[in-house]
Write a protein that holds these residues in place. Structure first.
Motif, mmCIF file in Angstrom:
data_model
loop_
_atom_site.group_PDB
_atom_site.id
_atom_site.type_symbol
_atom_site.label_atom_id
_atom_site.label_comp_id
_atom_site.label_asym_id
_atom_site.label_seq_id
_atom_site.Cartn_x
_atom_site.Cartn_y
_atom_site.Cartn_z
ATOM 1 N N UNK A 119 -12.891 -5.064 1.769
ATOM 2 C CA UNK A 119 -11.536 -5.633 1.723
ATOM 3 C C UNK A 119 -10.548 -4.590 1.220
ATOM 4 N N UNK A 120 -10.894 -3.904 0.136
ATOM 5 C CA UNK A 120 -10.006 -2.871 -0.411
ATOM 6 C C UNK A 120 -9.743 -1.771 0.605
ATOM 7 N N UNK A 121 -10.769 -1.408 1.348
ATOM 8 C CA UNK A 121 -10.633 -0.344 2.334
ATOM 9 C C UNK A 121 -9.595 -0.706 3.382
ATOM 10 N N UNK A 122 -9.593 -1.974 3.819
ATOM 11 C CA UNK A 122 -8.619 -2.379 4.833
ATOM 12 C C UNK A 122 -7.226 -2.596 4.255
ATOM 13 N N UNK A 123 -7.138 -2.878 2.972
ATOM 14 C CA UNK A 123 -5.806 -2.955 2.353
ATOM 15 C C UNK A 123 -5.164 -1.576 2.262
ATOM 16 N N UNK A 124 -5.983 -0.528 2.317
ATOM 17 C CA UNK A 124 -5.565 0.881 2.340
ATOM 18 C C UNK A 124 -4.984 1.355 1.011
ATOM 19 N N UNK A 125 -4.032 0.620 0.454
ATOM 20 C CA UNK A 125 -3.492 1.001 -0.853
ATOM 21 C C UNK A 125 -3.151 -0.235 -1.657
ATOM 22 N N UNK A 126 -3.537 -0.225 -2.934
ATOM 23 C CA UNK A 126 -3.111 -1.262 -3.871
ATOM 24 C C UNK A 126 -2.616 -0.588 -5.140
ATOM 25 N N UNK A 127 -1.679 -1.237 -5.794
ATOM 26 C CA UNK A 127 -1.125 -0.757 -7.057
ATOM 27 C C UNK A 127 -1.317 -1.845 -8.105
#
Length: 422
Positions: free
Chosen positions: A267-275
């Motif tokens: 899931x994180x990989x597809x979100x590409x960037x999180x802050x």
């Protein structure tokens, strides 16, 4: 006489060039075997002009895979496998990386085919543990071969994250009409959900059983389920795969604590960037930044961060699902005299899905940790003196929440492959 001298000079030049190339290949293979991915890429760039076309493409494909450039890696491997007759070990290495590329690209049927081919044609190059691992992974991806790839409708989104009873970071996740807090865990190779909660959400549980091993070396068994759509605020993710664990494997009675679900790497990989900010904001930005130097690679589905600990540049696992940072036996052996002189003998209990496990360790005096030029000091952290098996075989430690929480803001970017702090 002049002709003879010229011949000797040419011979010396060719011999020197061959020796340099052989030395370069040995160095590349050493870094590859040790999973020193940043040293591998630096040596590859330095040697690139003297590498053969095959070696250039071979090491390039492996570096692309570690840097999450899986489509580029896949194309190079296809050319290599179709282009020439290869040695068995070389073919096996390429097939294993191609299998990993397929997993990260959500091409489950291709991952299963790669696994089947490895087992049918190259098992003689594998030991019993490797065969069991590939057989188990292939079973997992085979169960998902008719599942559509995960897709993300990425919209600028923000939610309030909270810490649960034991201090882990949780974000609100909506599946169907139900919203619940899920642990945000970069150390989870797949998202995970408890059996009772999967049933409550009417998730379709697939008829397969997968053997798992946790970081505590305790074996667990899981099934699989697919959520048609998962929301994090306005961002929607379709066809999200979950490991389904028996409730007792996500319960910690000694702490009166249980986990309903975990958001993991895919899931994180597809979100590409999180802050993520210290004051409780979990933000998916509209624009994905690319102006920070890479300090992140992937070992399979596990994020590995490059950082400095005192004067050593090291690779460590990066695990938002770990409360405390710990350094592994590999670090202890490299710094044994200093650790034994400055640390105090102790032991820790490592908690993971399925139970806890006692490990002997030293607790250390203050040390300086530097990530992308951002510095903090940590004391009383554990340095383990015994191995955790494959979990700690290649890396120096596991970076957890006690480091992360010292900064006001953390950015995790799986497109440009970096972690940054403010």
């Amino acid at each position: 006489m002049k002709t003879s001298t010229l011949f000797i000079l040419i011979f010396i030049s060719i011999s020197s060039s061959l020796a340099q190339k052989q030395t370069g290949i040995k160095m590349l293979n050493k870094y590859l075997q040790e999973k020193e991915f940043f040293k591998l890429e630096a040596a590859y760039k330095q040697q690139k002009n003297i590498l053969s076309e095959f070696d250039d493409m071979y090491y390039g494909a492996l570096i692309d895979n570690a840097s999450n450039r899986c489509a580029e890696s896949t194309k190079k491997i296809e050319r290599l496998l179709n282009g020439s007759k290869l040695k068995g070990q070389t073919t096996l290495q390429l097939l294993k990386v191609q299998m990993d590329n397929a997993v990260k690209l959500d091409n489950y049927s291709m991952a299963a085919r790669m696994g089947d081919y490895i087992l049918s044609s190259y098992s003689s190059f594998l030991d019993a543990t490797e065969i069991a691992d590939i057989r188990n992974s292939t079973k997992l991806w085979r169960a998902l071969e008719n599942v559509a790839p995960q897709q993300t409708n990425r919209i600028q989104s923000s939610v309030k994250w909270t810490r649960d009873k034991i201090g882990l970071m949780n974000i609100p996740v909506r599946i169907g009409k139900e919203t619940n807090d899920f642990v945000f865990d970069t150390g989870a190779n797949l998202s995970t959900i408890s059996l009772s909660y999967a049933k409550k959400l009417n998730m379709k549980i697939l008829p397969t059983r997968i053997n798992l091993s946790s970081s505590t070396s305790i074996q667990n068994e899981a099934t699989l389920a697919v959520a048609p759509i998962v929301f994090i605020d306005k961002t929607a993710l379709k066809n999200v795969v979950f490991l389904v664990l028996p409730d007792e494997n996500l319960q910690f009675p000694q702490l009166d604590y249980a986990i309903h679900g975990i958001i993991g790497f895919p899931v994180m990989n597809q979100l590409k960037e999180v802050q993520i900010t210290r004051d409780g904001l979990f933000h998916i930005p509209e624009q994905i930044a690319n102006n920070v130097d890479q300090n992140l690679v992937l070992d399979g589905l596990t994020p590995i961060i490059q950082l400095k600990i005192d004067n050593d540049t090291l690779l460590c696992r990066f695990d938002t699902g770990a409360l405390e940072t710990e350094l592994f036996k590999k670090y202890y052996e490299a710094n044994k005299s200093r650790v034994e002189q400055e640390g105090r003998v102790d032991s820790i209990r490592r908690a993971g899905a399925g139970g806890t496990h006692k490990v002997n360790a030293y607790k250390m005096a203050p040390s300086t940790f530097i990530i992308n030029h951002k510095k903090t000091t940590l004391s009383n952290f554990a340095i383990l003196t015994e191995s955790l098996g494959d979990f700690d075989k290649h890396f120096y430690g596991n970076i957890g929440q006690d480091i992360i929480g010292r900064f006001n803001k953390m950015t995790i970017n799986f497109q440009s492959m970096y972690i940054d702090f403010d």
